[in-house]
Design a protein around this motif. Structure first.
Motif, mmCIF file in Angstrom:
data_model
loop_
_atom_site.group_PDB
_atom_site.id
_atom_site.type_symbol
_atom_site.label_atom_id
_atom_site.label_comp_id
_atom_site.label_asym_id
_atom_site.label_seq_id
_atom_site.Cartn_x
_atom_site.Cartn_y
_atom_site.Cartn_z
ATOM 1 N N ALA A 142 17.126 23.221 38.530
ATOM 2 C CA ALA A 142 16.434 22.147 37.790
ATOM 3 C C ALA A 142 17.477 21.277 37.108
ATOM 4 O O ALA A 142 17.678 21.354 35.891
ATOM 5 C CB ALA A 142 15.457 22.730 36.768
ATOM 6 N N PRO A 143 18.162 20.433 37.890
ATOM 7 C CA PRO A 143 19.197 19.574 37.302
ATOM 8 C C PRO A 143 18.587 18.458 36.463
ATOM 9 O O PRO A 143 17.433 18.073 36.649
ATOM 10 C CB PRO A 143 19.919 19.007 38.531
ATOM 11 N N THR A 144 19.381 17.934 35.541
ATOM 12 C CA THR A 144 18.927 16.823 34.707
ATOM 13 C C THR A 144 19.115 15.501 35.438
ATOM 14 O O THR A 144 19.749 15.442 36.495
ATOM 15 C CB THR A 144 19.712 16.790 33.383
ATOM 16 N N ALA A 145 18.568 14.434 34.846
ATOM 17 C CA ALA A 145 18.718 13.105 35.428
ATOM 18 C C ALA A 145 20.176 12.675 35.400
ATOM 19 O O ALA A 145 20.968 13.157 34.585
ATOM 20 C CB ALA A 145 17.862 12.110 34.644
ATOM 21 N N ASP A 146 20.527 11.765 36.278
ATOM 22 C CA ASP A 146 21.914 11.306 36.366
ATOM 23 C C ASP A 146 22.391 10.697 35.048
ATOM 24 O O ASP A 146 23.578 10.784 34.718
ATOM 25 C CB ASP A 146 22.051 10.269 37.485
ATOM 26 N N GLY A 147 21.478 10.079 34.301
ATOM 27 C CA GLY A 147 21.860 9.459 33.033
ATOM 28 C C GLY A 147 22.003 10.434 31.888
ATOM 29 O O GLY A 147 22.362 10.044 30.773
ATOM 30 N N ASP A 148 21.741 11.720 32.156
ATOM 31 C CA ASP A 148 21.827 12.731 31.099
ATOM 32 C C ASP A 148 22.536 13.970 31.644
ATOM 33 O O ASP A 148 21.942 15.044 31.757
ATOM 34 C CB ASP A 148 20.417 13.071 30.602
ATOM 35 N N PRO A 149 23.812 13.844 31.978
ATOM 36 C CA PRO A 149 24.503 14.957 32.646
ATOM 37 C C PRO A 149 24.640 16.211 31.793
ATOM 38 O O PRO A 149 24.723 17.310 32.331
ATOM 39 C CB PRO A 149 25.880 14.360 32.978
ATOM 40 N N THR A 150 24.669 16.079 30.475
ATOM 41 C CA THR A 150 24.793 17.252 29.609
ATOM 42 C C THR A 150 23.440 17.857 29.243
ATOM 43 O O THR A 150 23.383 18.946 28.661
ATOM 44 C CB THR A 150 25.522 16.907 28.300
ATOM 45 N N GLY A 151 22.349 17.148 29.530
ATOM 46 C CA GLY A 151 21.025 17.627 29.168
ATOM 47 C C GLY A 151 20.699 17.480 27.693
ATOM 48 O O GLY A 151 19.666 17.966 27.228
ATOM 49 N N GLN A 152 21.568 16.815 26.929
ATOM 50 C CA GLN A 152 21.352 16.662 25.492
ATOM 51 C C GLN A 152 20.890 15.264 25.102
ATOM 52 O O GLN A 152 20.703 14.967 23.920
ATOM 53 C CB GLN A 152 22.644 17.016 24.739
ATOM 54 N N GLY A 153 20.680 14.404 26.110
ATOM 55 C CA GLY A 153 20.221 13.051 25.818
ATOM 56 C C GLY A 153 18.865 13.035 25.140
ATOM 57 O O GLY A 153 18.593 12.181 24.287
ATOM 58 N N ILE A 154 17.995 13.985 25.506
ATOM 59 C CA ILE A 154 16.670 14.048 24.883
ATOM 60 C C ILE A 154 16.799 14.340 23.394
ATOM 61 O O ILE A 154 16.046 13.802 22.569
ATOM 62 C CB ILE A 154 15.805 15.117 25.578
ATOM 63 N N PHE A 155 17.780 15.168 23.030
ATOM 64 C CA PHE A 155 17.998 15.450 21.611
ATOM 65 C C PHE A 155 18.400 14.185 20.868
ATOM 66 O O PHE A 155 17.897 13.900 19.768
ATOM 67 C CB PHE A 155 19.071 16.521 21.437
ATOM 68 N N PHE A 156 19.307 13.414 21.431
ATOM 69 C CA PHE A 156 19.746 12.198 20.745
ATOM 70 C C PHE A 156 18.650 11.132 20.745
ATOM 71 O O PHE A 156 18.600 10.292 19.834
ATOM 72 C CB PHE A 156 21.045 11.690 21.362
ATOM 73 N N LEU A 157 17.777 11.168 21.729
ATOM 74 C CA LEU A 157 16.588 10.325 21.683
ATOM 75 C C LEU A 157 15.712 10.733 20.499
ATOM 76 O O LEU A 157 15.172 9.881 19.777
ATOM 77 C CB LEU A 157 15.809 10.451 22.990
ATOM 78 N N LEU A 158 15.571 12.046 20.297
ATOM 79 C CA LEU A 158 14.837 12.560 19.135
ATOM 80 C C LEU A 158 15.438 12.027 17.839
ATOM 81 O O LEU A 158 14.713 11.605 16.924
ATOM 82 C CB LEU A 158 14.878 14.090 19.144
ATOM 83 N N VAL A 159 16.761 12.021 17.740
ATOM 84 C CA VAL A 159 17.430 11.533 16.533
ATOM 85 C C VAL A 159 17.093 10.063 16.295
ATOM 86 O O VAL A 159 16.761 9.660 15.171
ATOM 87 C CB VAL A 159 18.957 11.730 16.655
ATOM 88 N N ALA A 160 17.175 9.247 17.347
ATOM 89 C CA ALA A 160 16.903 7.817 17.194
ATOM 90 C C ALA A 160 15.469 7.558 16.743
ATOM 91 O O ALA A 160 15.218 6.770 15.818
ATOM 92 C CB ALA A 160 17.181 7.099 18.515
ATOM 93 N N VAL A 161 14.509 8.212 17.378
ATOM 94 C CA VAL A 161 13.102 8.009 17.020
ATOM 95 C C VAL A 161 12.831 8.526 15.605
ATOM 96 O O VAL A 161 12.089 7.904 14.838
ATOM 97 C CB VAL A 161 12.182 8.716 18.043
ATOM 98 N N SER A 162 13.461 9.621 15.234
ATOM 99 C CA SER A 162 13.266 10.189 13.893
ATOM 100 C C SER A 162 13.771 9.238 12.822
ATOM 101 O O SER A 162 13.084 8.977 11.824
ATOM 102 C CB SER A 162 13.987 11.532 13.770
ATOM 103 N N ILE A 163 14.980 8.709 13.007
ATOM 104 C CA ILE A 163 15.560 7.819 12.000
ATOM 105 C C ILE A 163 14.731 6.541 11.887
ATOM 106 O O ILE A 163 14.456 6.059 10.774
ATOM 107 C CB ILE A 163 17.023 7.503 12.345
#
Length: 386
Positions: A142-163
């Motif tokens: 279950a690889p991640t999308a090409d734009g999120d090679p580390t799989g942590q992009g969703i976390f940083f999306l969470l940070v942006a929406v939270s702030i």
């Protein structure tokens, strides 16, 4: 000491007390952020991390038991009959690695579930294969999308929406405090729609964090953002300038650290792992992962978490509305009584005295407005500075 010098000294002392009293908030933020982030992230270690050994014979059983014993609680090792069962466990997030022993050993992982967990599992089984003198093949089911090679992009999306969400609370709750609650509620809906749309733009066209399912990502971002905004605007009625600190505790210190975006709960201390089961950040991160990478498996539970926080926000705003209505009633009663006393004594007062009182009242109102503006400006600075 002259009167002028005394006044200056008193003014300086008052200003110093004002500054020191307001330093309490950033210092508490410093302590809270240190305890939360370092407590959650400084020494990640696996505990009961589920992995599979593929096979049903004695060799698989012995290997599984050996890993279980040597792990001393770090791993929860089980055997599964075949490769298909192992892949199914990975794609339903029931395990985080599956080892196929043999002449050409292979390790199955699912980096979309957690890149850090996959890395831990890979280290374990690389040593197992090396002890047998064989190179290890690693297959990502279950690889991640090409734009999120580390799989942590969703976390940083969470940070942006939270702030974007809790910073908007300072504006709606502070600058909009004089507005009717229904108008602030409408602003909450509007702000959450804008924040979630920005988040969707980040996730899709701008950075390619997800390669499909963008509509569902936006919907969960809106539900998450609206929940934060409603909780925050409702709390502002009671906490005032302490709202920022309260939201930092709820939606940064406890939220980011328990979301599973960097380390899953199996790599964290038990406190943060327990929060992962019901905190809204975990609901968003795991919901997006489920929707985008795992065919919607267990998505309903994650959406339920977000919905319950949304409902909690509605409840907090409802309580705030009742409290504000009570305050208005008390203020109106006091104003009416003051007005009656004023009218009773008006006949014995001169026009000049009346004008003086009006000017004094206007000056007091101006000072009150200035103080309110200063508090709002500081609240915004504290919010944005984080």
């Amino acid at each position: 000491m002259s009167t002028g010098q005394s006044a200056a000294a008193g003014s300086t002392a008052g200003a110093l007390r004002h500054v020191l009293s307001h330093l309490v908030t950033p210092l508490l933020m410093c302590i809270g952020m240190g305890l939360a982030y370092l407590g959650a992230f400084h020494a990640p270690e696996p505990h009961d991390l589920r992995v599979d050994v593929v096979g049903s014979g004695p060799r698989a059983q012995v290997l599984a038991q050996t890993l279980q014993d040597k792990g001393d609680g770090a791993l929860s090792v089980r055997t599964v009959a075949d490769r298909a069962s192992a892949v199914n466990d990975l794609k339903t997030q029931q395990s985080y690695g599956a080892y196929l022993p043999g002449k050409h050993p292979e390790l199955l992982v699912a980096t979309a579930s957690s890149d850090t967990s996959a890395t831990v599992v890979e280290k374990v089984f690389t040593k197992v294969a090396a002890a047998q003198g064989d190179p290890l093949k690693v297959t990502d089911t279950a690889p991640t999308a090409d734009g999120d090679p580390t799989g942590q992009g969703i976390f940083f999306l969470l940070v942006a929406v939270s702030i974007g969400s809790y910073a908007s609370v300072a504006v709606i709750g502070g600058a909009g405090a004089a507005l009717a609650l229904r108008i602030r509620a409408a602003l909450v809906v509007g702000a959450s729609l804008v924040v979630s749309a920005i988040g969707a733009a980040f996730a899709g066209p701008l950075f390619g964090l997800v390669d499909h399912g963008l509509g569902g990502v936006w919907a969960m971002a809106w539900l998450y953002s609206a929940g934060i905004l409603m909780v925050g605007v409702g709390l502002h009625t009671f906490l005032k300038r302490w709202t920022t600190l309260g939201l930092m505790v709820l939606f940064v210190m406890l939220n980011f650290t328990s979301s599973g975006g960097i380390f899953r709960p199996e790599l964290q201390p038990g406190f943060f792992g327990s929060l992962h089961a019901f905190w809204n950040g975990a609901g968003f991160v795991e919901g997006v992962r489920s929707h985008v990478y795992f065919g919607g498996y267990a998505l309903g539970g994650h959406v339920l978490v977000l919905t319950l926080w949304f409902v909690a926000g509605l409840a907090v705003m409802g309580v705030a509305g009742l409290a504000e209505a009570k305050r208005r009633s008390v203020a109106a009663h006091a104003q009416g009584a003051a007005g009656s006393r004023h009218r009773a004594g008006a006949e014995s007062r001169s026009v000049a005295a009346s004008r003086s009182r009006v000017e004094s009242l206007s000056e007091a109102e101006r000072r009150s407005e200035a103080e309110t503006g200063e508090e709002l400006e500081q609240e915004l600075e504290e919010t944005v500075a984080v």
